[in-house]
Design a protein around this motif. Structure first.
Motif, PDB file in Angstrom:
ATOM      1  N   GLY A 167     -34.019  -2.984  -6.726  1.00  0.00           N
ATOM      2  CA  GLY A 167     -32.660  -2.482  -6.604  1.00  0.00           C
ATOM      3  C   GLY A 167     -31.616  -3.563  -6.422  1.00  0.00           C
ATOM      4  N   GLN A 168     -31.955  -4.799  -6.667  1.00  0.00           N
ATOM      5  CA  GLN A 168     -31.015  -5.917  -6.496  1.00  0.00           C
ATOM      6  C   GLN A 168     -30.351  -6.325  -7.798  1.00  0.00           C
ATOM      7  N   TYR A 169     -30.631  -5.610  -8.891  1.00  0.00           N
ATOM      8  CA  TYR A 169     -30.089  -5.986 -10.190  1.00  0.00           C
ATOM      9  C   TYR A 169     -29.202  -4.874 -10.732  1.00  0.00           C
ATOM     10  N   THR A 170     -28.201  -5.274 -11.478  1.00  0.00           N
ATOM     11  CA  THR A 170     -27.254  -4.324 -12.081  1.00  0.00           C
ATOM     12  C   THR A 170     -27.906  -3.643 -13.277  1.00  0.00           C
ATOM     13  N   PRO A 171     -27.363  -2.507 -13.716  1.00  0.00           N
ATOM     14  CA  PRO A 171     -27.912  -1.832 -14.918  1.00  0.00           C
ATOM     15  C   PRO A 171     -27.859  -2.703 -16.161  1.00  0.00           C
ATOM     16  N   GLN A 173     -28.209  -5.986 -16.291  1.00  0.00           N
ATOM     17  CA  GLN A 173     -29.325  -6.927 -16.210  1.00  0.00           C
ATOM     18  C   GLN A 173     -30.660  -6.239 -16.491  1.00  0.00           C
ATOM     19  N   LEU A 174     -30.829  -5.011 -15.995  1.00  0.00           N
ATOM     20  CA  LEU A 174     -32.069  -4.281 -16.260  1.00  0.00           C
ATOM     21  C   LEU A 174     -32.201  -3.916 -17.732  1.00  0.00           C
ATOM     22  N   ASP A 175     -31.058  -3.571 -18.393  1.00  0.00           N
ATOM     23  CA  ASP A 175     -31.100  -3.280 -19.825  1.00  0.00           C
ATOM     24  C   ASP A 175     -31.521  -4.514 -20.629  1.00  0.00           C
ATOM     25  N   LYS A 176     -31.027  -5.664 -20.194  1.00  0.00           N
ATOM     26  CA  LYS A 176     -31.404  -6.908 -20.875  1.00  0.00           C
ATOM     27  C   LYS A 176     -32.908  -7.189 -20.714  1.00  0.00           C
ATOM     28  N   GLU A 177     -33.412  -6.959 -19.502  1.00  0.00           N
ATOM     29  CA  GLU A 177     -34.846  -7.155 -19.268  1.00  0.00           C
ATOM     30  C   GLU A 177     -35.681  -6.139 -20.041  1.00  0.00           C
ATOM     31  N   ARG A 178     -35.170  -4.897 -20.145  1.00  0.00           N
ATOM     32  CA  ARG A 178     -35.885  -3.872 -20.897  1.00  0.00           C
ATOM     33  C   ARG A 178     -35.924  -4.219 -22.383  1.00  0.00           C
ATOM     34  N   TYR A 179     -34.832  -4.778 -22.881  1.00  0.00           N
ATOM     35  CA  TYR A 179     -34.804  -5.202 -24.286  1.00  0.00           C
ATOM     36  C   TYR A 179     -35.852  -6.305 -24.550  1.00  0.00           C
ATOM     37  N   GLU A 180     -35.956  -7.268 -23.643  1.00  0.00           N
ATOM     38  CA  GLU A 180     -36.954  -8.322 -23.789  1.00  0.00           C
ATOM     39  C   GLU A 180     -38.378  -7.758 -23.718  1.00  0.00           C
ATOM     40  N   LEU A 181     -38.555  -6.739 -22.826  1.00  0.00           N
ATOM     41  CA  LEU A 181     -39.862  -6.112 -22.704  1.00  0.00           C
ATOM     42  C   LEU A 181     -40.238  -5.375 -23.989  1.00  0.00           C
ATOM     43  N   ILE A 182     -39.273  -4.659 -24.581  1.00  0.00           N
ATOM     44  CA  ILE A 182     -39.542  -3.929 -25.837  1.00  0.00           C
ATOM     45  C   ILE A 182     -39.848  -4.915 -26.973  1.00  0.00           C
ATOM     46  N   ARG A 183     -39.112  -6.015 -26.999  1.00  0.00           N
ATOM     47  CA  ARG A 183     -39.347  -7.016 -28.042  1.00  0.00           C
ATOM     48  C   ARG A 183     -40.755  -7.621 -27.916  1.00  0.00           C
ATOM     49  N   GLN A 184     -41.174  -7.882 -26.663  1.00  0.00           N
ATOM     50  CA  GLN A 184     -42.513  -8.428 -26.444  1.00  0.00           C
ATOM     51  C   GLN A 184     -43.582  -7.407 -26.824  1.00  0.00           C
ATOM     52  N   ARG A 185     -43.339  -6.107 -26.543  1.00  0.00           N
ATOM     53  CA  ARG A 185     -44.305  -5.074 -26.910  1.00  0.00           C
ATOM     54  C   ARG A 185     -44.413  -4.927 -28.425  1.00  0.00           C
ATOM     55  N   ASN A 186     -43.273  -4.983 -29.113  1.00  0.00           N
ATOM     56  CA  ASN A 186     -43.297  -4.901 -30.582  1.00  0.00           C
ATOM     57  C   ASN A 186     -44.051  -6.087 -31.192  1.00  0.00           C
TER      58      ASN A 186
END
Length: 411
Positions: A167-171, A173-186
């Motif tokens: 809960g220490q990160y803004t939405p 920042q979390l969207d950016k991390e989620r994008y990197e996670l999706i890219r790594q999964r693809n």
């Protein structure tokens, strides 16, 4: 026809028949003799087998194998043939897709190839080798890469979950991390698809690749002087062939064809595939080199030689062991002697020091003058002892200890 003519005619016919009969007898005798000679050879072979004791093994010499292989060795990026009377260097050329080119590109390639043919002043041979594509090494590399990507994806997912729970990160920042996670999964899923497709392709045995080579020969007769040894001829052949190969590489570059000179390892692979077309797909050259086939065939040494070698090793080990033990014993004895001598010297010093301490304690009862004279006498004895031993340092040490004790007593 009268009787004389009739008789002459019959005699002629009789002579012809007799000559024919003689010829037939000669032919029969010759055929009979030829039919008997193989039997004699077979009987001779049987007798030799009986004498040698069974079937004699057929021996294959190195000369016969080299004659079959049509080359002597591979040396200094060259194939040596006919006992150094012919040297070959091979240039590998990368193929181009001529059919997909435009008309202008085709014209430039044709002009370049024509220029290449016009520049040739020596014979060459163009060799095309068809190989079955072996995807084993590519599959292993793909799987290693996919494993690395899966580890990175698992670490990225754990990091994202930790950041989301904190809960220490803004939405944003979390969207950016989620994008990197999706890219790594693809990327991981794409790698899995490549591995699966490559495994399916490896099951197809009809995948072929063509390799194009230009073979350049050199004959030592081309040199002006023939009074060279084999090493000098090999050096001359290498310089001549390398110059010709570089000229071919530069002329083929005009056509857009990249080429290179094969080294000794690649020449071995070329010959291995040429002589082992079926086995090279499953068992390539590197596996054959490092398989250690020669280890399967070993000749045991003589029993007595082996026993003598083991005895020599045992003698060497035992002698080293005994020498070490003796040296340790001598060192230990020397250490004991030194320690005993040291204790004796320290014992004398301790006796003198204790005597002086007793005199100091009983100075009042003995009197000042008697006590000082007794202490001085002990010190003189110590000096005399040390002078005999040649140790002046010990005298200084003992004087220092006595003076320090006097000062402590006085205090």
């Amino acid at each position: 026809m009268d009787n004389n003519q009739m008789i002459n005619f019959l005699t002629i016919i009789l002579g012809i028949m007799i000559s024919i009969l003689v010829i037939l007898c000669i032919i029969f005798v010759v055929l009979k003799f030829k039919s008997k000679s193989p039997k004699k050879k077979i009987q001779d072979n049987k007798t030799t087998k009986k004498k040698t004791g069974g079937n004699a093994p057929i021996s294959y010499t190195k000369e016969s194998i080299f004659k079959f292989m049509e080359f002597d060795k591979i040396d200094d990026n060259m194939i040596v043939q006919k006992d150094g009377k012919r040297f070959l260097m091979v240039v590998e050329c990368q193929g181009i897709n001529y059919d997909l080119m435009s008309g202008l590109e085709k014209n430039s390639v044709e002009q370049g190839f024509l220029q290449f043919l016009n520049t040739l002043r020596y014979p060459i041979q163009i060799y095309v080798q068809t190989r079955t594509v072996n995807l084993t090494s590519s599959l292993s590399k793909y799987k290693e890469r996919v494993d690395d990507i899966s580890k990175q994806f698992a670490a990225k997912q754990a990091e994202y979950n930790q950041k989301a729970r904190s809960g220490q990160y803004t939405p944003q920042q979390l969207d950016k991390e989620r994008y990197e996670l999706i890219r790594q999964r693809n990327l991981y899923e794409y790698g899995i698809d490549i591995v699966n497709n490559t495994e399916k392709m490896s099951l197809n045995k009809n995948i072929l690749s063509k390799h194009y080579y230009i073979i350049i020969p050199y004959y030592p007769e081309e040199s002006s002087n023939s009074n060279f040894d084999k090493e000098e001829l090999s050096n001359i052949a290498f310089s001549e062939l390398y110059t010709k190969a570089q000229a071919i590489i530069s002329s083929l570059a005009v056509c857009g064809i990249n080429s290179k000179v094969l080294n000794s390892m690649e020449l071995g692979e070329l010959l291995y595939v040429a002589y082992n077309r079926d086995e090279s797909e499953i068992f390539n050259l590197r596996k054959a080199l490092y398989a250690g086939y020669e280890d399967l065939y070993s000749t045991a040494p003589d029993v007595f030689d082996k026993r003598i070698r083991e005895l020599d090793i045992k003698i060497e080990e035992e002698s080293l062991k005994k020498a070490n033990e003796v040296i340790l014993d001598v060192i230990e004895e020397n250490e004991k002697q030194k320690r005993a001598r040291r204790e004796e010297e320290e014992l004398d010093q301790l006796i003198d020091q204790m005597a002086m301490a007793i005199i100091e304690e009983n100075k009042r009862n003995l009197g000042e003058e008697i006590a000082t004279q007794a202490i001085e006498k002990i010190e003189n004895d110590i000096e005399n002892k040390t002078k005999e031993k040649g140790g002046k340092e010990d005298v200084k040490e003992t004087k220092k200890t006595t003076t320090t004790r006097r000062t402590t007593k006085a205090v």
